[in-house]
Motif scaffolding. Structure first.
Motif, PDB file in Angstrom:
ATOM      1  N   ASP A  92       0.836  -1.211   0.000  1.00 39.62           N
ATOM      2  CA  ASP A  92       0.000   0.000   0.000  1.00 39.62           C
ATOM      3  C   ASP A  92       0.871   1.262   0.000  1.00 39.62           C
ATOM      4  O   ASP A  92       0.587   2.221  -0.733  1.00 39.62           O
ATOM      5  CB  ASP A  92      -0.895   0.024   1.236  1.00 39.62           C
ATOM      6  CG  ASP A  92      -2.011  -1.013   1.142  1.00 39.62           C
ATOM      7  OD1 ASP A  92      -2.246  -1.516   0.028  1.00 39.62           O
ATOM      8  OD2 ASP A  92      -2.616  -1.320   2.195  1.00 39.62           O
ATOM      9  N   THR A  93       1.938   1.235   0.789  1.00 36.89           N
ATOM     10  CA  THR A  93       2.815   2.409   0.874  1.00 36.89           C
ATOM     11  C   THR A  93       3.483   2.680  -0.469  1.00 36.89           C
ATOM     12  O   THR A  93       3.522   3.819  -0.972  1.00 36.89           O
ATOM     13  CB  THR A  93       3.888   2.169   1.954  1.00 36.89           C
ATOM     14  OG1 THR A  93       3.249   1.753   3.152  1.00 36.89           O
ATOM     15  CG2 THR A  93       4.685   3.429   2.225  1.00 36.89           C
ATOM     16  N   LEU A  94       3.999   1.589  -1.065  1.00 35.47           N
ATOM     17  CA  LEU A  94       4.677   1.724  -2.357  1.00 35.47           C
ATOM     18  C   LEU A  94       3.713   2.178  -3.444  1.00 35.47           C
ATOM     19  O   LEU A  94       4.024   3.047  -4.269  1.00 35.47           O
ATOM     20  CB  LEU A  94       5.293   0.357  -2.716  1.00 35.47           C
ATOM     21  CG  LEU A  94       6.492   0.377  -3.647  1.00 35.47           C
ATOM     22  CD1 LEU A  94       7.628   1.221  -3.086  1.00 35.47           C
ATOM     23  CD2 LEU A  94       7.003  -1.042  -3.886  1.00 35.47           C
ATOM     24  N   ASN A  95       2.533   1.628  -3.397  1.00 33.00           N
ATOM     25  CA  ASN A  95       1.519   1.966  -4.397  1.00 33.00           C
ATOM     26  C   ASN A  95       1.118   3.431  -4.289  1.00 33.00           C
ATOM     27  O   ASN A  95       0.963   4.129  -5.301  1.00 33.00           O
ATOM     28  CB  ASN A  95       0.300   1.048  -4.175  1.00 33.00           C
ATOM     29  CG  ASN A  95      -0.653   1.103  -5.374  1.00 33.00           C
ATOM     30  OD1 ASN A  95      -0.206   1.284  -6.516  1.00 33.00           O
ATOM     31  ND2 ASN A  95      -1.937   0.956  -5.122  1.00 33.00           N
ATOM     32  N   MET A 133      10.280  -0.298 -13.220  1.00 34.51           N
ATOM     33  CA  MET A 133      10.854  -0.987 -12.050  1.00 34.51           C
ATOM     34  C   MET A 133       9.838  -1.052 -10.895  1.00 34.51           C
ATOM     35  O   MET A 133       9.663  -2.084 -10.235  1.00 34.51           O
ATOM     36  CB  MET A 133      12.122  -0.264 -11.580  1.00 34.51           C
ATOM     37  CG  MET A 133      13.336  -0.551 -12.465  1.00 34.51           C
ATOM     38  SD  MET A 133      14.740   0.471 -12.000  1.00 34.51           S
ATOM     39  CE  MET A 133      15.096  -0.180 -10.385  1.00 34.51           C
ATOM     40  N   LEU A 134       9.198   0.075 -10.644  1.00 34.89           N
ATOM     41  CA  LEU A 134       8.234   0.100  -9.545  1.00 34.89           C
ATOM     42  C   LEU A 134       7.046  -0.826  -9.796  1.00 34.89           C
ATOM     43  O   LEU A 134       6.560  -1.521  -8.903  1.00 34.89           O
ATOM     44  CB  LEU A 134       7.716   1.515  -9.311  1.00 34.89           C
ATOM     45  CG  LEU A 134       8.506   2.347  -8.291  1.00 34.89           C
ATOM     46  CD1 LEU A 134       7.975   3.771  -8.243  1.00 34.89           C
ATOM     47  CD2 LEU A 134       8.359   1.725  -6.893  1.00 34.89           C
ATOM     48  N   GLU A 135       6.588  -0.835 -11.025  1.00 37.41           N
ATOM     49  CA  GLU A 135       5.444  -1.696 -11.374  1.00 37.41           C
ATOM     50  C   GLU A 135       5.824  -3.164 -11.176  1.00 37.41           C
ATOM     51  O   GLU A 135       5.021  -3.959 -10.678  1.00 37.41           O
ATOM     52  CB  GLU A 135       5.008  -1.448 -12.823  1.00 37.41           C
ATOM     53  CG  GLU A 135       4.199  -0.154 -12.954  1.00 37.41           C
ATOM     54  CD  GLU A 135       4.020   0.291 -14.401  1.00 37.41           C
ATOM     55  OE1 GLU A 135       4.539  -0.388 -15.315  1.00 37.41           O
ATOM     56  OE2 GLU A 135       3.380   1.334 -14.588  1.00 37.41           O
ATOM     57  N   ASP A 136       7.090  -3.509 -11.572  1.00 41.00           N
ATOM     58  CA  ASP A 136       7.545  -4.888 -11.357  1.00 41.00           C
ATOM     59  C   ASP A 136       7.541  -5.224  -9.851  1.00 41.00           C
ATOM     60  O   ASP A 136       7.103  -6.300  -9.443  1.00 41.00           O
ATOM     61  CB  ASP A 136       8.980  -5.073 -11.900  1.00 41.00           C
ATOM     62  CG  ASP A 136       8.990  -5.158 -13.425  1.00 41.00           C
ATOM     63  OD1 ASP A 136       7.875  -5.311 -13.997  1.00 41.00           O
ATOM     64  OD2 ASP A 136      10.077  -5.057 -13.999  1.00 41.00           O
ATOM     65  N   GLY A 137       8.083  -4.257  -9.108  1.00 43.56           N
ATOM     66  CA  GLY A 137       8.147  -4.456  -7.649  1.00 43.56           C
ATOM     67  C   GLY A 137       6.755  -4.651  -7.051  1.00 43.56           C
ATOM     68  O   GLY A 137       6.524  -5.544  -6.226  1.00 43.56           O
ATOM     69  N   LEU A 138       5.814  -3.827  -7.478  1.00 42.55           N
ATOM     70  CA  LEU A 138       4.448  -3.926  -6.955  1.00 42.55           C
ATOM     71  C   LEU A 138       3.839  -5.275  -7.322  1.00 42.55           C
ATOM     72  O   LEU A 138       3.164  -5.912  -6.507  1.00 42.55           O
ATOM     73  CB  LEU A 138       3.582  -2.789  -7.521  1.00 42.55           C
ATOM     74  CG  LEU A 138       3.797  -1.404  -6.868  1.00 42.55           C
ATOM     75  CD1 LEU A 138       3.079  -0.311  -7.664  1.00 42.55           C
ATOM     76  CD2 LEU A 138       3.254  -1.425  -5.432  1.00 42.55           C
ATOM     77  N   THR A 139       4.090  -5.693  -8.528  1.00 36.74           N
ATOM     78  CA  THR A 139       3.531  -6.984  -8.974  1.00 36.74           C
ATOM     79  C   THR A 139       4.089  -8.123  -8.121  1.00 36.74           C
ATOM     80  O   THR A 139       3.347  -9.009  -7.674  1.00 36.74           O
ATOM     81  CB  THR A 139       3.895  -7.231 -10.461  1.00 36.74           C
ATOM     82  OG1 THR A 139       3.459  -6.110 -11.208  1.00 36.74           O
ATOM     83  CG2 THR A 139       3.229  -8.493 -10.985  1.00 36.74           C
ATOM     84  N   GLN A 140       5.408  -8.062  -7.873  1.00 42.79           N
ATOM     85  CA  GLN A 140       6.030  -9.130  -7.081  1.00 42.79           C
ATOM     86  C   GLN A 140       5.482  -9.144  -5.642  1.00 42.79           C
ATOM     87  O   GLN A 140       5.215 -10.204  -5.067  1.00 42.79           O
ATOM     88  CB  GLN A 140       7.556  -8.939  -7.058  1.00 42.79           C
ATOM     89  CG  GLN A 140       8.206  -9.377  -8.365  1.00 42.79           C
ATOM     90  CD  GLN A 140       9.695  -9.115  -8.368  1.00 42.79           C
ATOM     91  OE1 GLN A 140      10.321  -8.945  -7.337  1.00 42.79           O
ATOM     92  NE2 GLN A 140      10.270  -9.072  -9.578  1.00 42.79           N
TER      93      GLN A 140
END
Lengths: 420, 310
Positions: free
Chosen positions: A133-136, A153-160
């Motif tokens: 939630d924080t990252l999103n 990069m962020l989208e990949d991180g969120l997906t993981q």
């Protein structure tokens, strides 16, 4: 002057009566000591008994680290006296056996098997969820300022993280609390256990305090519960001394022909009534000072009687003695006097906010309390001794003074100075 | 004739449908002991409580010490002048004898000291004893002391010896007899015949709310008591026959006692002559009628020790 003669004689007779002294002075003091011990914490604070069965054990049979930590947290509140229920025992049967034939409140907390694992898994899932939630939120906020590489990069991180969160089981550590519905402390016990569980939750997920909580007193002096009980109990016993004590004493005087003998002299009804009320008032002033003294010495109370307190005690005594004179004027025998005195005094004691706050009573009982003289006397004493709230003092004292005059006049009217 | 300190005229007291006092009239003279004699429920206490101003009357009138008991303004004056020993007298149980007497005394503007009254009633030994530690007889004496502490003109004693043992009763009688010597007027109610006869100058017999006889004990006995009775214990049969032939009114009871009713002193002497001539060895006893005989004659009943009618 004849009233003073009556006052002296009746007071002397009372002071020499052991039964009179016990019920008028010693009994109230005994009750004060009992109430004081309950509400002052003197002699060690009371603890709620709680049986705990920790079913979350390792293969070696010892409690898991987190379940053990939870029990320690409960113990550290200082509120509970914990009794461990061995694993494998029927918790209810064990508790009943431990409580013995006199019984007692049965409260059992069961920490289920798998508590630690569920707690770790549940905590992980919550922590991952918070990170996601924080990252999103950061992504949403800073997206206009990021280049395509950063976004990717962020989208990949969120997906993981979402995948990780989905892979973790929906685990909830389970606590079961068994309480007796007749147990008056059940609600308190449940709240404290829930508070400890919440604190445990916050600690595990690493949440800090955002709201801070500070407690201060509305008055300059720090008062405790026992301080509020002193005026209440004092008021209640001045009431019972008047309504029960004076009624039964005077009915007995009537039965034994003492009032008749005095009525054969030039003594007037008014002199007799005033003499008896003055005697009762002196007794109540003595009682009040002894009760406050016991409160100071034994319970270290901080209530301070002043001149207004003494005036109010005087008026209150006159008011309730007036009721006593009315009852003894109309009641013929001592059995009826005791029955009627008790029937009036005890409900009044409990419906006037003396022992329980009026706020916890149903609204219709709160309405009843407003027509009871003890309500005004008790509230007036609290105002003079504790809050020093001027409007409260003036209003309650005025009500008590008016009622005192009314009851004396009725008492004189109904006192029989001639036979039929 | 002495002044009337109590004057009662056609006094009536009704409780709902019950007429407790039924139109009685009498007068009590200064300095006398006046006894109101009757069984329980006859109206004695009701009458005396009307005179003491603690019970209102229904009809008629009553004056005490010249004041009207039914006038509120007179009641205070009456209470100043009377002393009362009520029925079943009691006092504050934890106060001493002296303190209780002082309490009553202090209700009056003028009164004797408690010590004086205590001395008068020979209670000095018990002056500091708590009232609840006293025997029944002593309690009654304290009651009389309390009645006297105001130095009253008139003393009401309502059943002063009821419930006391014979010794205590005699003690109280001595106290009452002494009141007369002190010049007090005494209004005494009792159901004991002997008490009235021994103590009273005049007796009013009250039955069912009415005064059925009034006079000195001698007057009542003369009027209602009947003849004197000569009893010859276990007298010989021929003596009974002789006496029957000469005087009549002779009976012999189952024990062999000869009872001869005697009309007058002459007749008594003539009987005694016969007994002397016969050199009789039997015991001889002359029985005079009592107030009990008077009561029996008038009402047809007797009063038990408890005050009830037989």
């Amino acid at each position: 002057m004849r009233a003073i003669t009556v006052f002296k004689a009746v007071t002397k007779n009372w002071l020499r009566s052991r039964a009179g002294l016990f019920f008028s002075i010693m009994f109230p003091i005994l009750l004060l000591v009992v109430f004081g011990a309950i509400f002052s914490g003197v002699g060690g604070s009371s603890r709620y008994g709680l049986f705990v069965q920790n079913q979350d054990v390792t293969a070696e049979g010892s409690p898991t680290e987190l379940s053990s930590a939870f029990v320690t947290a409960l113990n550290s509140t200082g509120t509970f006296s914990l009794t461990e229920v061995p694993v494998g025992e029927n918790a209810t049967d064990y508790a009943r056996q431990q409580l013995g034939p006199l019984g007692g409140s049965m409260r059992i907390l069961i920490i289920s098997e798998g508590f630690q694992d569920d707690l770790i898994n549940g905590t992980m899932k919550v922590r991952v969820g918070i990170c996601f939630d924080t990252l999103n939120m950061s992504y949403q906020y800073f997206e206009p300022y990021m280049n395509d590489t950063q976004k990717s990069m962020l989208e990949d991180g969120l997906t993981q993280m979402q995948q990780l969160n989905s892979s973790l089981p929906d685990a909830y550590a389970s606590l079961t609390i068994m309480l007796d519905s007749a147990d008056q402390s059940a609600g308190v016990v449940q709240s404290i256990v829930a508070s400890v569980a919440n604190a445990f939750n916050y600690e595990l997920i690493g949440a800090g305090n955002v709201i801070t909580f500070t407690q201060t007193s509305v008055s300059n002096t720090q008062f405790r519960t026992i301080d509020f009980y002193i005026p209440g109990i004092t008021a209640a016993f001045i009431m019972t001394n008047g309504i029960i004590g004076l009624t039964s004493t005077n009915t007995e005087f009537k039965r034994r022909g003492i009032i008749k003998r005095l009525s054969l002299t030039p003594l007037t009804k008014m002199d007799w009534v005033v003499g008896c009320i003055l005697s009762q008032t002196l007794l109540n002033i003595i009682l009040s000072f002894i009760m406050i003294g016991v409160g100071w010495i034994v319970f270290n109370v901080r209530v301070i009687p002043d001149a207004l307190t003494i005036l109010l005690i005087f008026l209150g005594s006159v008011m309730f003695s007036g009721i006593g004179m009315i009852f003894s004027g109309v009641i013929k025998d001592i059995e009826a006097a005791n029955a009627i005195g008790n029937a009036v005094a005890f409900p009044m004691m409990f419906l006037s906010g003396t022992y329980f706050p009026l706020e916890i009573m149903p609204s219709y009982l709160q309405s009843v309390s407003k027509v009871l003289p003890l309500t005004y006397f008790s509230e007036g004493l609290k105002a003079t001794m504790i809050t020093k709230f001027a409007d409260g003092i003036v209003f309650n004292m005025a009500v008590v003074a008016v009622l005192a005059v009314v009851f004396i006049l009725i008492g004189v009217k109904v006192t029989r100075w001639r036979e039929k | 004739m002495a002044n009337g300190i109590i004057k009662v005229d056609s006094l009536v007291k009704e409780y709902d449908s019950l007429r407790a006092v039924d139109g009685i009239s009498f007068e009590v003279y200064e300095g006398e002991v006046f006894a109101f004699l009757g069984p329980n429920g006859a109206g004695k206490t009701t009458t005396v409580e009307i005179l003491e101003c603690i019970r209102p009357l229904t009809g008629g009138s009553a004056k005490v010490c010249g004041y009207d008991v039914s006038k509120e303004s007179d009641v205070k004056e009456i209470k100043k002048r009377i002393g009362v020993l009520p029925q079943d007298f009691n006092a504050l149980e934890k106060l001493s004898v002296k303190e209780n007497i002082s309490l009553i005394g202090d209700m009056y503007d003028k009164h004797l000291s408690a010590s004086e009254v205590i001395k008068l009633l020979d209670l000095e030994d018990k002056a500091n004893a708590k009232f609840d530690s006293l025997s029944g007889g002593l309690k009654q004496r304290v009651g009389v002391a309390a009645a006297l502490v105001s130095d009253p003109q008139l003393v009401f004693l309502d059943e002063p010896t009821t419930g006391l043992d014979p010794k205590a009763r005699r003690d109280v009688w001595a106290v009452i007899a002494n009141l007369k010597k002190l010049g007090k007027t005494v209004f005494l109610t009792t159901h004991y015949m002997e008490e009235a006869q021994v103590l009273a100058d005049r007796i009013a017999i009250i039955d069912r709310g009415k005064i059925v006889a009034l006079g000195s004990s001698q007057e009542l006995i003369s009027t209602y008591g009947g003849l004197k009775l000569l009893v010859i214990r276990k007298g010989p049969k021929d003596l009974a026959d002789t006496l029957q032939a000469k005087f009549g009114q002779v009976t012999v009871n189952k024990d062999g006692d000869i009872h001869v009713k005697v009309d007058d002193v002459d007749e008594l002497w003539r009987i005694m002559d016969i007994l002397t001539t016969m050199r009789l060895g039997s015991d001889v006893e002359l029985q005079t009628p009592t107030i009990e005989d008077v009561f029996l004659k008038i009402t047809g009943t007797r009063i038990t020790d408890e005050g009830d009618l037989t």
